[in-house]
Structures are given as C-alpha cells and as structure tokens.
Design a protein around this motif. Structure first.
Motif, PDB file in Angstrom:
ATOM      1  N   ALA B 328       0.826  -1.217   0.000  1.00  0.00           N
ATOM      2  CA  ALA B 328       0.000   0.000   0.000  1.00  0.00           C
ATOM      3  C   ALA B 328       0.855   1.259   0.000  1.00  0.00           C
ATOM      4  CB  ALA B 328      -0.936   0.000   1.209  1.00  0.00           C
ATOM      5  N   ARG B 329       2.152   1.113   0.226  1.00  0.00           N
ATOM      6  CA  ARG B 329       3.021   2.294   0.193  1.00  0.00           C
ATOM      7  C   ARG B 329       3.328   2.714  -1.229  1.00  0.00           C
ATOM      8  NH1 ARG B 329       6.710  -0.236   4.945  1.00  0.00           N
ATOM      9  NH2 ARG B 329       5.355   0.465   6.589  1.00  0.00           N
ATOM     10  N   THR B 330       3.576   1.711  -2.072  1.00  0.00           N
ATOM     11  CA  THR B 330       3.896   2.039  -3.467  1.00  0.00           C
ATOM     12  C   THR B 330       2.680   1.825  -4.351  1.00  0.00           C
ATOM     13  OG1 THR B 330       4.692  -0.219  -3.707  1.00  0.00           O
ATOM     14  CG2 THR B 330       6.332   1.475  -3.255  1.00  0.00           C
ATOM     15  N   ASN B 331       1.602   1.323  -3.758  1.00  0.00           N
ATOM     16  CA  ASN B 331       0.415   1.000  -4.542  1.00  0.00           C
ATOM     17  C   ASN B 331       0.738   0.103  -5.731  1.00  0.00           C
ATOM     18  OD1 ASN B 331      -1.884   2.188  -3.194  1.00  0.00           O
ATOM     19  ND2 ASN B 331      -0.873   4.134  -3.534  1.00  0.00           N
ATOM     20  N   CYS B 332       1.588  -0.856  -5.482  1.00  0.00           N
ATOM     21  CA  CYS B 332       1.801  -1.871  -6.531  1.00  0.00           C
ATOM     22  C   CYS B 332       2.179  -3.196  -5.887  1.00  0.00           C
ATOM     23  CB  CYS B 332       2.824  -1.414  -7.549  1.00  0.00           C
ATOM     24  SG  CYS B 332       4.470  -1.263  -6.923  1.00  0.00           S
TER      25      CYS B 332
END
Lengths: 574, 574
Positions: B328-332
């Motif tokens: 969820a930090r890099t949304n990938c």
C-alpha cells in the motif's frame, strides 16, 4: 506485522550508513601539479568567489577579506578556502557574530558548510543534444567537482588540498541597516586561523520566502529519500528525514507539491521511480475503489513543511501510456496500455478523475490542484483535456511544452522550455495578471544556462534574472532530488549530464542550490524595486534586467559576469 | 464501474466464439491412401473398440453389434463409427431406450458424443526425458488424433472420413439385472443407419461417485476457463461455464479442490498461470491484511459442484521461491525471493498462515485443508513444515515426491511418482487405514502408462488398476484443464507432450477421460468384490489385480490387453 518492516530495514542498514557520516570522496582523476604546493609552507585561510568551483588539489588565490551586501531578510553567501600543505585532523570552523555600530547579528544566523567534492561528467554534444545514455562513462571526461554543501562537522583534511567553506548568512528582518564586521575562525591541530569579512545591510527589506511571488516548481522525489536512507517508505523515519530537505525547498520559495497519481509517470527514468500515491483497485464485482492514504499523507506533510501553493498531479498522460491497477480477481497489479481518445482510456480514467475531484474538494485542495502533463504532443493532449473537463469542468491543468502549442488557453499553469519563446510578452502578462503561472524550464538542455555540476554556479542565479526579464512567474526543474545511487560520491547517472536529476544532496544542499536561491531573491528584489523606483533609476533597472531576456552563451563565465554586473547595478539603484 | 468490464469482455468477444460452435478441425498431416475408399460405396455405421483411436481418413473395420457389461449404477462406453465416402450434411445421432424382458433404461441415460480430431505431437526421448521445450514443433511428428468428445449436435461430415461416435451409458441403480437391447441410429441426408447393441446388467451395484473411495486429485485451473471463453474471472458467466466442467470432475469421484494461495505457484508453467486466490496487502502502517474473497468463492463453488473431500493449497514452497504482495506504500505488487528457514521467509508467511488457519476454522474447512508442496527437496521441506507447525500444529500437509524422502510421517496426504516405489505395502496400508491418502501420479513422464493424446486409451484405465494393485488411495494428475491456447484444434503446448496439461476439453471430455473413469469404477468394483468374494475367487481376483503392481511397458497395447483381460476376469468372478 511490524516485524517484516524491521527486517526489511535491517537488510538495508548498510546503505543507511550514508546518513551517519560523510563518505570518503573519490580520488581526483586530474590532480594538479604537486610542485605548486612547494610555495605553501603552512595552512592558510582566505576568501574565494562564490561563483568559482575550486579544484581540490590546486593552490588557489586567496583574498584577505570580503565585502558582502544584503537586504534585511535576505540570505547572502560567501566562500572561504582552507588551503593546507599537510594533513589536518578534526578541523573545526566557527563564525563570530556580526557587529555594526548599531546592531548585532547573532552567529546563529551564519550557517557554515563544507564544500565537498563529487565525481561528475561533462557536456558531450552528440547530434545537437548531449543528454541520454551515459551508461558508458568512458565517453565523458570525469572530474572531481566542488558542489555538495554539508553542514560543517569536525573533519580531517588531507595534505595538499583545498577545503572550501561556505557561509550562508540570513540577515534578520529586524537588523538595523549598517556595515557589519564578522570573523570566520578555523581551528586546526591547535592552530587558529581567522579571516574577517563585512556585510553591508541595506535599509530595504526582503519579505519572508512564504511571501515571495516567484513560482518555484522543483519536482520532489520522496522515493529517492526512502531508498537512500534505507527506511520504509512513508514511515515516521522517512518523514523525519524528508523534513529538512523539503523545508529547504520551502525556504527557497518552493510553491508546488509534486504528486504521482499513477505508477511510474515518467517510465522509471530516475534511479527511484515514482510509484503511484493513489491505489486503484478493481473489486471482484467490477467496481473501482481508490485509496488516497499516501497522497493525503504526502500532501499534508509538504504543506506542513511550508509548501502550500499548488499540487501538481502526474499524470493522465504518461509517456508510455500504461496504467496500472490492482485487480482483486487475480490479486495482482495489472497494467493496461490505454490511448487517449479511446473508450478504454475513458473507462479507466473517468471514474477515477471524478472520484479524485470529489476527494480533493472534500480536503479543500481542489482549487490548488493541477493535473499535469509534460512534453506531450497536442494530438493526445486534446482528448486528455476533454476527458478532464468531462470529469470536472473546473479541473486545473498544468502543461510543460518543448514545442509551440497551438492553443494553451485551457491551461492554468504552463511551463516552456528555455530554448523556446512560446508566448509574446503581452500574453505572458495577461496570464500572470490573472494569477495563472507561466514558468520556463531547463532540463537536460540547454547546455547554458543550466544547473549541471559542470555549469558555472552563476548560471543557477541566472534563472531568476531570466524569469524577471521575460515576465515569467518562475522556474521549473524536473528534479529537486532524484538522486543517483550514491550522489555524495558520484553524481553521474546512466542518463543525462551530472546534476540534471538533483539540485540538492542528502543532508545538505549545493553551490548550485545557493546560487539558485540568490537568483530567486534577486527576482523578488527586482519586483520590489520596480514598484518603488521611478524615472531614470527604473529605466536603468529595466535595461539591466532586459539583458537576460535572451542570451546565447558562448563563454562559460558570461553568466557569472552578467549576474555580478547586474547585482552591482541593482545595489547602485537602491 | 461495470463499464470497464463490459469493454474488456467486448474486446475478448472473438475468443468466446470458441464456445459457440465446434471449430473446424485442422487438416490431417498423414492422410490415408484415398484409394482404399474405392471399396466403400455408401455411408455405413458399425462398432469399433473404445481402446482404439480411429484415424480420420482410413477406412476402419466395423462390427455389426457389440455386447457391453455393467453393474447397476456403472457407466459403460462404446464407440461406433460412421464411415462415409461422400460428404453428409447435418448428421444427427439418436439412441433408443434399452429394453430387457424385465426393464427399460431410458434413452436419456445414453449420452452421445462425437469424437473429434485434434493435432498432437509425440514422445521424443531426449536424454531420458521427452518432456520440455516443445516450442519448435518441427522436432515432433504431428498427427491428427481422435480424442475430444463433444456432445453430438447435428454436424456436417466430410467425404472419405470416419466420424466416431461415443456412447456413455449410465445404468440406473434401479435397473433390474438382465440383458438389454438397444439401437444407435444415425440420420444422414435423409438416410437412416442403425446398429444394435446389448448391455448385460449384473446384479451387483456400484455406489454413486460421491461414495467412491478412490482419491482422485486432478488440479483444476479456473483461470484457463475464463481466458478460453473470454469472460471476466470469477464473474457469474465464468462460474456458469465452469459448472459442467467441475461437475464432470465430481462425477468421476473428484475429491480435491485445487487452490492457489500465492501467485504463480508453478512459475507460470501453464498457458494460464494460477493467480493468487488470496490477496495479501502490507498496509501503510506495516500491518498485513488478507483478502479471502476469491478463495472462499472458489471453494464454495467447487463444493456446490460436488467436490467436497479436501482443499489443497499451493503453496508455501513454490519452485521460484518468489512471494508477491500488494504494497500500500507504493500501490503496486511487490515480489520477494524468500528462502525457507530464513527470518524473512517466516516474517512473510507466519502471520499469513496464522490468519489463514483462523479463517479456515471460521469457515469450518480447516480439517479438510492441506498445505501442498510438490516435488520440492527435503532441505527446504523441513523448514517449511516447521513453519506450518508453528503457525498451527494441526495444519495438514500434502506432498508429492519424485524422489525417496527420508521421513513422510509429518504428511497427511502423499503422492508418489509412478516410477518410484517410495513406501512398502505395509506402510501404505497403515497410512490409508488411518484415512491418510497415498496416491501415485503421472505427469510429463513416464512414457507408459500415461494419459497423453498419443497414449493408448486403456492406459488411462490402467491408473485405477495400478492404484488397486499397490494399495494406493487413488491417483493425482497436475492438470485437469490447463488448456493450451486452442485445445479443440491443437492440443500441443510449448512444453511437454500433448495432453499432459489437460484431460478434458472445453465443453466436453475425451476418450482418455472416459477410460480413466472406467479405471476408477474398476477400482471401486475391485474393493467391493474383495469384501464379498472368498476363497479361490478372491485369490483369482487378487492375482489378476497384482499384475498391475509394476509393469514396464514395451509394447503400446500392453495396457489395453491387460485391462481388457482383467476386466473379463472380474466379470467371470461376479
């Protein structure tokens, strides 16, 4: 599960040592003739010019004193040089407070940095542009360049080297006008070296950076910070490390928050690609869910650092036209190639843009937000703009152009490449008078003026003068801190000239940065003087500024000479 | 946003035509001599053997009638052949009801299929295994093989071809024993061809598949179904299309539900890789969130199809040791290489396995769930097992072995490669008596017996006999329906012999499938007879079965001969 992150962090720990102490500089590939050091019998201290990068191994000329001029509220710089034939251990630098007949400027206002040396490449003109594909470093002449500025801590200095010392003096707005005397003192191996200097403080006052009009738009890369320091992205530690960096941007009048609303908006061109700050999930039942947690956290943080003007969102037009989303059916990230103007493009982006607009309004940020599209051709800009209008007719748009666009009436904020004169003076005035920014930008070109490591430092200051001359609102650069792997040792990157990707270093700034800030201060001062001066003085000021309208540099130091002469004229008109 | 899926679906629409009508068969690369057709003056109909694949263009020998034997509740097959020198249009096949003196078996119990022809490759012995890297099809002799069975719809038949017709007759448990007479009727261009056949129904009864003991473990691939039909994964349409396919598996006594709990547990070895049915998200604040929506939906669906025995979860030991999660930090989606026995491996898997155990318990599924690990070496199995026990001491484990493991006491369900005798008979009996399945498996090897398209059909039936002979609980195959791109036309795949990846076809089954089911029925019948027979009859049965303990085939039709002889012996002992 916190444990996982702790483990991740521990794996990355060796990297984070970067942060603990300044690393060893690389060796100078072009050392000066050691024989010249014979005439230096003992360590000595003197003044140099802020517009000169002093080689680490060549004996420089020193001035016994220096006279600076400043407005109240202004930051002024000076560069001293410690020159030593023999190694010195734990060299420690102190500044005295500055005193005039009437007042005192505390020594706390004098920030002291060591200038450090970093490996750089140079300009190489291949088919008119020098920019790309530098993986083969042998094509470029490497040189050890004086650029990074790190806060001065006690350090050892090698024999037969120069260690430049940079002063950044912030004149308090409350300081009485007058001529202040100060001293710089270097303690080295029990020996104390001192040099005096003066600062003439004018009666005029420069407002605080938050009041500056200059539209400074430098793209911040939070991903580079997390990677460089080896801390989890968006962790407290990450924000703690970013705060001084981003406050430094705000202190230069930084107006724009850079956000990435899709993954890799610039096709991973930087060492640390920009991930999406917004999560997009296609649920099992075919609905879209958007997660703004990171976006909100980042924007709020940047505002808390003092960057409050504008939120630029990259982008709905990435170069690769690839759009990622998390697919709850396969539980993985999928990527689609979507062409503007197609139903698929709209089906993907329209629901997102609508939801995003609603979210921005709810946060009270909508009016300061721009959807940004840089260097894209008109045939895809047009359908992208239409889609934005369909999502919300009030969406603002930012666009950067490296060609002459037919129609930019749709855009709130435009930036034009330095090499192009896209708008006539009247159009620029019209836009800026409506509060719509017009900036110019430099990136991997032009060769001059620019802010590469091998650019003369005054070319950074030139940016403010050029903006003033052209009536522009400010300056845009695509990279405030997209650091290469180990920027404090080697500033070169696999693409583009050294320094193209960043203006400041981890834990510090740079000579380029300080000169850029001076140029911005000059821009603000010009605006104030234009308001206050009249008649011949105003005419003289305008004549001086107008020289920066266009200039094709042929000699490296033209910028320095021009900026210094112009600053002198400005002082004479106060 | 449903629109997006509609668009996706519409893009894929051409593919879904596969589903609408049977596609044109490819041309025969080895057509028979056309001259042999001179002696066939008119279309004719007769019986062939279910253990023979009849070439499409060669004139076959026909039998005027056929006699089948069956228990009540059993399915029996027959293969008729329509042979025509000239093209026939809209050929339509019907079966009469079956009648004996005492009873009637409705024609609805007689399912009629056309056998279809599909391109296949062959076995090629390279360094002892023939299995991999078939991208260069020229290495292998292509042949058009009679294998797929599709429900008989009116169809055109080319001239000078054979069109085999397959009957699958399910004897009702309520049918009185006796000798039943039936007729197969073919309507072609106004002409009616008929052939009679008889089915001797014994007094014995085979229970319904849900009661079968045979542990049938064929790995289902839902991803192949969605791709083949061009429907959104896990949509209602997808489940609708999967239902007959998975009910067919249940009707053969399918016991195990295949689930993928990580992405690509077998390194994308199939045309349609298995995505993760469980979402794993590392949240912004460093906690794990797990999404079981797909897993739950899939398992519930399979149970509703009648597959209720066991849930096998692949895996915590993928070959590539790569583990994906949504960050969820890099949304990938990020991917990590994690080695069993390391702290990182545990940090990633332990919280997941604990949460998974709790979820399974809440669903009431924990006791029937196995964490499955196939063909992995002991040095990584041991730490993986230890981790599982740490997560929950009661986690069941399934393991498939292509080597001799030191200790399998930890495993609930083991499967051993056909070529290896890993357990002695006593150990097998001990495990199975405790309700712990022991199966054997074939995959890309051995050459014989196997279920490739070029395997003699009786080798599929051989699996049941071999399981009975070895005391195994059943049979495992790694691919029920991991279809290649266009399986109904071309069964070849870039790796492994044709048919290795699937036993059944879209919308139908196969000759191999029908013979496999017969072997499973034989296994059940053997178990019943062993319970009921005594003395010399039991001894004779056991002697017959024991021939299937080990067998190294050297002649293609050994399997067929052995199975037919054994079935005959079994009938004689009833």
């Amino acid at each position: 599960m916190k444990l996982f992150h702790l483990l991740l962090a521990s794996l990355l720990l060796p990297l984070s040592l970067h942060a603990q102490k300044p690393c060893q500089e690389l060796g100078d590939p072009h050392p000066a003739d050691a024989a010249s050091w014979r005439r230096v019998s003992a360590p000595c201290l003197g003044w140099g010019s802020i517009d000169q990068r002093y080689p680490k191994t060549a004996v420089p000329q020193l001035n016994p004193t220096i006279r600076l001029s400043a407005w109240k509220g202004e930051r002024v710089n000076a560069q001293a040089l410690l020159v030593t034939p023999k190694p010195l251990s734990r060299v420690y630098v102190e500044a005295s407070s500055l005193r005039s007949g009437k007042g005192v400027i505390s020594s706390a206002q004098v920030k002291i940095y060591y200038v450090r040396y970093v490996m750089a490449d140079g300009w190489l003109d291949i088919h008119g542009h020098s920019n790309h594909h530098r993986a083969d470093k042998s094509q470029f002449d490497s040189s050890l360049v004086a650029d990074p500025l790190l806060p001065a801590q006690p350090m050892d200095v090698e024999g037969q080297t120069v260690r430049p010392i940079w002063l950044d003096i912030k004149i308090p707005a409350s300081a009485p006008a007058g001529k202040y005397q100060g001293t710089l003192r270097v303690n080295a191996d029990g020996r104390v070296l001192t040099v005096p200097y003066t600062v003439s403080v004018s009666k005029r006052t420069l407002p605080e950076p938050a009041q500056w009009k200059f539209h400074l738009d430098l793209w911040q890369n939070p991903y580079a910070v997390a990677r460089y320091y080896g801390v989890p992205l968006w962790s407290e530690e990450h924000f703690r490390l970013m705060r001084p960096l981003m406050e430094q941007y705000a202190a230069a009048g930084g107006k724009v928050i850079t956000t990435s609303i899709i993954q890799h908006p610039w096709n991973s061109q930087t060492e640390d690609p920009f991930e999406s700050m917004i999560g997009k999930t296609l649920t099992l039942d075919g609905h879209w869910q958007y997660d703004y947690s990171v976006f909100d956290k980042w924007v709020s943080f940047m505002m808390s650092c003092g960057v409050k003007g504008q939120i630029d969102c990259y982008t709905i037009l990435p170069w690769h036209l690839r759009f990622d989303y998390y697919d709850a059916r396969t539980n993985c990230t999928l990527s689609r190639h979507l062409k503007p103007g197609t139903a698929d493009y709209e089906a993907f982006l329209l629901p997102f843009l609508k939801d995003f607009a609603a979210h921005l309004k709810q946060k009270g940020w909508f009016d300061r937000t721009c959807i940004a599209m840089d260097e894209r051709p008109m045939d895809i800009l047009t359908p992208a703009h239409q889609l934005l209008r369909k999502a919300d007719p009030d969406f603002k748009i930012e666009g950067a152009f490296n060609y002459f666009p037919k129609d930019v009436s749709d855009l709130h904020d435009i930036s034009v490449a330095y090499e192009y004169d896209l708008l006539d003076g009247a159009s620029v005035r019209q836009r800026t008078s409506q509060g719509r920014p017009v900036t110019f930008y430099t990136c991997c070109g032009p060769q001059r003026p620019n802010t590469f490591l091998f650019s003369p430092p005054a070319e950074s200051a030139y940016m403010g003068w050029h903006a003033a001359a052209s009536g522009y609102s400010g300056y845009l650069r695509w990279a405030y801190n997209s650091w290469p792997q180990d920027p404090l040792r080697d500033a070169r990157f696999r693409t583009w000239p050294a320094g193209d990707c960043f203006l400041v270093y981890p834990g510090g700034s740079s000579i380029r940065w300080m000169r850029l800030v001076q140029g911005i201060q000059d821009y603000e001062k010009i605006a104030i003087l234009r308001d206050q001066l009249k008649g011949r003085k105003l005419q003289k000021l305008n004549q001086t500024v107008s020289k920066f309208r266009t200039n094709k540099f042929t000699v490296d130091n033209d910028a320095g000479r021009m900026v210094r002469e112009a600053e002198q004229v400005m002082r004479s008109l106060e």
